[in-house]
Design an enzyme around this catalytic site. Structure first.
Site, short mmCIF file in Angstrom:
data_model
loop_
_atom_site.label_atom_id
_atom_site.label_comp_id
_atom_site.label_asym_id
_atom_site.label_seq_id
_atom_site.Cartn_x
_atom_site.Cartn_y
_atom_site.Cartn_z
N VAL A 21 -4.71 -3.30 -3.88
CA VAL A 21 -3.68 -4.33 -4.04
C VAL A 21 -3.84 -5.01 -5.40
O VAL A 21 -2.87 -5.23 -6.13
CB VAL A 21 -3.76 -5.35 -2.87
CG1 VAL A 21 -2.80 -6.51 -3.09
CG2 VAL A 21 -3.46 -4.65 -1.54
N LYS A 36 -7.21 7.09 -9.62
CA LYS A 36 -8.23 6.94 -8.58
C LYS A 36 -9.09 8.21 -8.66
O LYS A 36 -8.68 9.28 -8.18
CB LYS A 36 -7.55 6.83 -7.21
CG LYS A 36 -8.49 6.80 -6.02
CD LYS A 36 -8.84 5.40 -5.59
CE LYS A 36 -9.73 5.42 -4.34
NZ LYS A 36 -10.16 4.06 -3.96
N GLY A 105 -12.26 2.37 -8.33
CA GLY A 105 -13.40 3.02 -7.70
C GLY A 105 -13.16 3.25 -6.22
O GLY A 105 -12.06 3.06 -5.69
N TRP A 189 -2.97 -13.96 0.77
CA TRP A 189 -2.60 -12.96 1.78
C TRP A 189 -1.09 -12.91 1.84
O TRP A 189 -0.44 -13.92 2.09
CB TRP A 189 -3.22 -13.32 3.14
CG TRP A 189 -3.34 -12.10 3.99
CD1 TRP A 189 -2.58 -11.78 5.07
CD2 TRP A 189 -4.26 -11.02 3.80
NE1 TRP A 189 -2.97 -10.56 5.56
CE2 TRP A 189 -3.99 -10.07 4.80
CE3 TRP A 189 -5.27 -10.76 2.88
CZ2 TRP A 189 -4.70 -8.88 4.92
CZ3 TRP A 189 -5.97 -9.58 3.00
CH2 TRP A 189 -5.69 -8.66 4.01
N LEU A 190 -0.52 -11.74 1.58
CA LEU A 190 0.93 -11.60 1.52
C LEU A 190 1.41 -10.92 2.80
O LEU A 190 0.90 -9.88 3.18
CB LEU A 190 1.34 -10.77 0.29
CG LEU A 190 0.88 -11.34 -1.05
CD1 LEU A 190 1.12 -10.34 -2.17
CD2 LEU A 190 1.57 -12.66 -1.35
#
Ligand SMILES: Nc1ncnc2c1ncn2[C@@H]1O[C@H](COP(=O)(O)OP(=O)(O)OP(=O)(O)O)[C@@H](O)[C@H]1O
Ligand SMILES: [Mg+2]
Length: 218
Positions: A21, A36, A105, A189-190
């Site tokens: 996120v 990634k 990571g 926090w969405l």
């Protein structure tokens, strides 16, 4: 240090703390590309897919993973089960051209990649400055300060911290103060978690964010 940098390595104080996120938030705000290197767990939406969705990135802005491992476990064990050995020599920083590169990571800094190397050894090899993503909840001070110590022990430059979760002033001030780090953002926090809400979160008000943008040529 103020010299130009090609990108950032996003690590976390633990698995599931909000690295993807935060990487999507960074990529969206910096118009960056994403990579990634090691994906453990292929059953659900991959981190590359999640970040592309949350940052509104085109498929071409996401570089392919070097290792795609089936089980959602520590990379060394997930690789073992797939009959693969993760080799540090296999990782090459992708060329993102003029765009900054955001690298994420897997897990935290000391998760093993194979019988010898840990995630932090890959970070040293890639030699990108680091952003640490940490929870806001109880326990985060210890986890985050341990992570910062491990990074500095290996002479990795720490650009700053991104906090994820309901804001907690006491924990934030302890991490910044004891850790000697700057805050880049506090991601609340969405609910629901979507591209629009994430894009609307402003960087932390301070010099760290503007300095980072300049160093990335943004
Ligand atoms: N700020 C947030 N608001 C709402 N939900 C969040 C937020 N941060 C994280 N989450 C939720 O927690 C989940 C885990 O976060 P995320 O995938 O970013 O963690 P991670 O550190 O990248 O994990 P991994 O170690 O698997 O890469 C997300 O899929 C999302 O559902
Ligand atoms: Mg992730």
């Amino acid at each position: 240090m103020t010299e130009r940098i090609p990108g950032l390595f996003v690590t976390g104080s633990d698995t599931g703390v909000g690295k993807s996120v935060a990487a999507a938030w960074l990529a969206g705000h910096l118009n960056a590309r994403y990579w990634k290197p090691v994906q453990s767990g292929l059953e659900e939406e991959s981190d590359s897919m999640l970040v592309a969705r949350l940052a509104g990135m085109e498929a071409g802005s996401v570089f392919p993973e070097t290792y795609r491992l089936n089980a959602p476990l520590s990379p060394h064990e997930s690789a073992r089960r797939d009959g693969v050995e993760i080799r540090l020599e296999a990782f090459r920083l992708p060329d993102a051209g003029d765009a900054p590169l955001v690298v994420e990571g897997a897990g935290g800094v000391l998760v093993p990649l194979n019988a010898r190397d840990k995630m932090v050894d890959l970070m040293v090899r890639l030699a990108l400055p680091v952003v640490v993503v940490a929870r806001t909840a109880l326990g985060t001070i210890n986890h985050t300060l341990l992570t910062l110590e491990a990074l500095r022990h290996r002479k990795l430059e720490v650009i700053g911290v991104i906090l994820s979760g309901p804001p907690n002033r006491v924990n934030r001030e302890a991490i910044v103060g004891f850790g000697g780090v700057e805050l880049l953002a506090e991601l609340p926090w969405l609910d629901p978690l979507d591209r629009e809400r994430l894009a609307a979160v402003a960087p932390w008000d301070g010099v760290a964010w503007e300095r980072l943008r300049r160093r990335l040529g943004r």
